[in-house]
Write an enzyme that holds these catalytic residues in place. Sequence first.
Site, PDB file in Angstrom:
ATOM      1  N   GLY A 153       0.778  -1.231   0.000  1.00 45.50           N
ATOM      2  CA  GLY A 153       0.000   0.000   0.000  1.00 45.50           C
ATOM      3  C   GLY A 153       0.806   1.276   0.000  1.00 45.50           C
ATOM      4  O   GLY A 153       0.285   2.331   0.367  1.00 45.50           O
ATOM      5  N   SER A 154       2.064   1.234  -0.448  1.00 46.06           N
ATOM      6  CA  SER A 154       2.872   2.457  -0.426  1.00 46.06           C
ATOM      7  C   SER A 154       2.350   3.492  -1.415  1.00 46.06           C
ATOM      8  O   SER A 154       2.440   4.699  -1.171  1.00 46.06           O
ATOM      9  CB  SER A 154       4.345   2.141  -0.702  1.00 46.06           C
ATOM     10  OG  SER A 154       4.526   1.649  -2.014  1.00 46.06           O
ATOM     11  N   ARG A 202     -13.336 -14.659 -12.471  1.00 44.77           N
ATOM     12  CA  ARG A 202     -12.852 -13.279 -12.458  1.00 44.77           C
ATOM     13  C   ARG A 202     -14.005 -12.310 -12.698  1.00 44.77           C
ATOM     14  O   ARG A 202     -14.045 -11.215 -12.134  1.00 44.77           O
ATOM     15  CB  ARG A 202     -11.774 -13.082 -13.530  1.00 44.77           C
ATOM     16  CG  ARG A 202     -10.470 -13.808 -13.241  1.00 44.77           C
ATOM     17  CD  ARG A 202      -9.419 -13.506 -14.303  1.00 44.77           C
ATOM     18  NE  ARG A 202      -8.203 -14.242 -14.081  1.00 44.77           N
ATOM     19  CZ  ARG A 202      -7.212 -13.844 -13.279  1.00 44.77           C
ATOM     20  NH1 ARG A 202      -7.331 -12.699 -12.632  1.00 44.77           N
ATOM     21  NH2 ARG A 202      -6.124 -14.575 -13.136  1.00 44.77           N
ATOM     22  N   MET A 204      -2.788  -6.791  -7.911  1.00 46.96           N
ATOM     23  CA  MET A 204      -2.202  -7.927  -8.618  1.00 46.96           C
ATOM     24  C   MET A 204      -3.280  -8.858  -9.163  1.00 46.96           C
ATOM     25  O   MET A 204      -3.264 -10.070  -8.949  1.00 46.96           O
ATOM     26  CB  MET A 204      -1.254  -8.683  -7.680  1.00 46.96           C
ATOM     27  CG  MET A 204      -0.154  -7.827  -7.081  1.00 46.96           C
ATOM     28  SD  MET A 204       0.826  -6.963  -8.340  1.00 46.96           S
ATOM     29  CE  MET A 204       1.660  -8.349  -9.100  1.00 46.96           C
ATOM     30  N   LEU A 250      -7.846  -7.457 -14.904  1.00 47.66           N
ATOM     31  CA  LEU A 250      -9.211  -6.941 -14.960  1.00 47.66           C
ATOM     32  C   LEU A 250      -9.959  -7.551 -16.141  1.00 47.66           C
ATOM     33  O   LEU A 250      -9.384  -7.818 -17.194  1.00 47.66           O
ATOM     34  CB  LEU A 250      -9.199  -5.422 -15.105  1.00 47.66           C
ATOM     35  CG  LEU A 250      -8.436  -4.609 -14.061  1.00 47.66           C
ATOM     36  CD1 LEU A 250      -8.744  -3.131 -14.232  1.00 47.66           C
ATOM     37  CD2 LEU A 250      -8.756  -5.064 -12.649  1.00 47.66           C
ATOM     38  N   ASN A 258      -3.517   2.900 -13.730  1.00 50.35           N
ATOM     39  CA  ASN A 258      -2.586   1.911 -13.188  1.00 50.35           C
ATOM     40  C   ASN A 258      -1.177   2.477 -13.159  1.00 50.35           C
ATOM     41  O   ASN A 258      -0.798   3.281 -14.019  1.00 50.35           O
ATOM     42  CB  ASN A 258      -2.601   0.653 -14.057  1.00 50.35           C
ATOM     43  CG  ASN A 258      -1.698  -0.448 -13.515  1.00 50.35           C
ATOM     44  OD1 ASN A 258      -1.759  -0.771 -12.325  1.00 50.35           O
ATOM     45  ND2 ASN A 258      -0.858  -1.017 -14.360  1.00 50.35           N
ATOM     46  N   HIS A 262       2.798   1.102 -13.202  1.00 48.70           N
ATOM     47  CA  HIS A 262       3.539  -0.108 -13.561  1.00 48.70           C
ATOM     48  C   HIS A 262       5.038   0.180 -13.486  1.00 48.70           C
ATOM     49  O   HIS A 262       5.493   1.229 -13.964  1.00 48.70           O
ATOM     50  CB  HIS A 262       3.163  -0.536 -14.985  1.00 48.70           C
ATOM     51  CG  HIS A 262       3.855  -1.784 -15.433  1.00 48.70           C
ATOM     52  ND1 HIS A 262       3.515  -3.036 -14.962  1.00 48.70           N
ATOM     53  CD2 HIS A 262       4.875  -1.972 -16.323  1.00 48.70           C
ATOM     54  CE1 HIS A 262       4.300  -3.942 -15.537  1.00 48.70           C
ATOM     55  NE2 HIS A 262       5.135  -3.325 -16.355  1.00 48.70           N
ATOM     56  N   VAL A 275      -3.185  -6.035 -21.261  1.00 50.06           N
ATOM     57  CA  VAL A 275      -2.398  -5.751 -20.060  1.00 50.06           C
ATOM     58  C   VAL A 275      -1.330  -4.695 -20.321  1.00 50.06           C
ATOM     59  O   VAL A 275      -0.570  -4.794 -21.292  1.00 50.06           O
ATOM     60  CB  VAL A 275      -1.747  -7.049 -19.526  1.00 50.06           C
ATOM     61  CG1 VAL A 275      -0.815  -6.746 -18.358  1.00 50.06           C
ATOM     62  CG2 VAL A 275      -2.812  -8.043 -19.112  1.00 50.06           C
ATOM     63  N   GLU A 321       7.360   6.236  -8.529  1.00 48.21           N
ATOM     64  CA  GLU A 321       5.927   5.940  -8.585  1.00 48.21           C
ATOM     65  C   GLU A 321       5.161   6.856  -7.635  1.00 48.21           C
ATOM     66  O   GLU A 321       4.097   7.392  -7.973  1.00 48.21           O
ATOM     67  CB  GLU A 321       5.664   4.480  -8.208  1.00 48.21           C
ATOM     68  CG  GLU A 321       6.154   3.464  -9.214  1.00 48.21           C
ATOM     69  CD  GLU A 321       5.872   2.039  -8.768  1.00 48.21           C
ATOM     70  OE1 GLU A 321       5.185   1.863  -7.735  1.00 48.21           O
ATOM     71  OE2 GLU A 321       6.325   1.096  -9.434  1.00 48.21           O
TER      72      GLU A 321
END
Length: 224
Positions: free
Chosen positions: A40-41, A93, A118, A121, A135, A137, A172, A202
């Site tokens: 959760g950073s 899913r 992780m 979708l 997102n 990455h 993806v 990030e």
Amino acid sequence: MSNNPITVTATSSLISPKISSNQLASTTPLKLGILASGNGSNFEAVAQAIEQRELNAQIQVLIYNNPGVKAAVRAANRGVEAVLLNHRDYKSREKFDEQLVQTLRQYDVEWVILAGWMRLLTPVLIDAFADRIINVHPSLLPSFKGIHAVEQALASGVKIAGCTVHLVCLEVDSGPILMQAAVPVLPDDTAQTLHARIQLQEHQILPQAIALAAQRRSPILNHS
């Protein structure tokens, strides 16, 4: 040509595009739903940006899929509602994403932020929040998509690595790029040291990219 060596520090980076705070001004707070699977950073980075008034937003809910992760503790410490949706409890899913959509709508979420989420979708979630899922990455996309991106970068021998914040599409790690930050790969880097340095970037660009996506939504996505 100068014989002086180039000095590279662990925090050296290049962020593009460079954006001023004036460019990201927003009168209406963005309603965010953050999805996280682990530490959760990046959730913390977004929360800090909001607290420091660098991002005009409110975190409506944190959804996590692994019991006991630190992301849930971070949310509790900040008074953010945290909801556990364990993907192992769903038959497919698509069923899992249906519950995600229901929960996000329950909390009046406008923008979905994947912060170390992780899970792949499905169209169920992507279509429900079309062009509003972001997102982060740990590579300079389109290079090194998918898992183990940092390890892929090291194995390839690249001299520059980094991270990308992008809009999510069905393929993806392939949606429109919002922001990128590049960092040098040092001679003694391991996957752990390089990933840690990338994560610092990030944390810098994710809040900015969220604001940028909201500001530029019309021109980027050809909406009126």
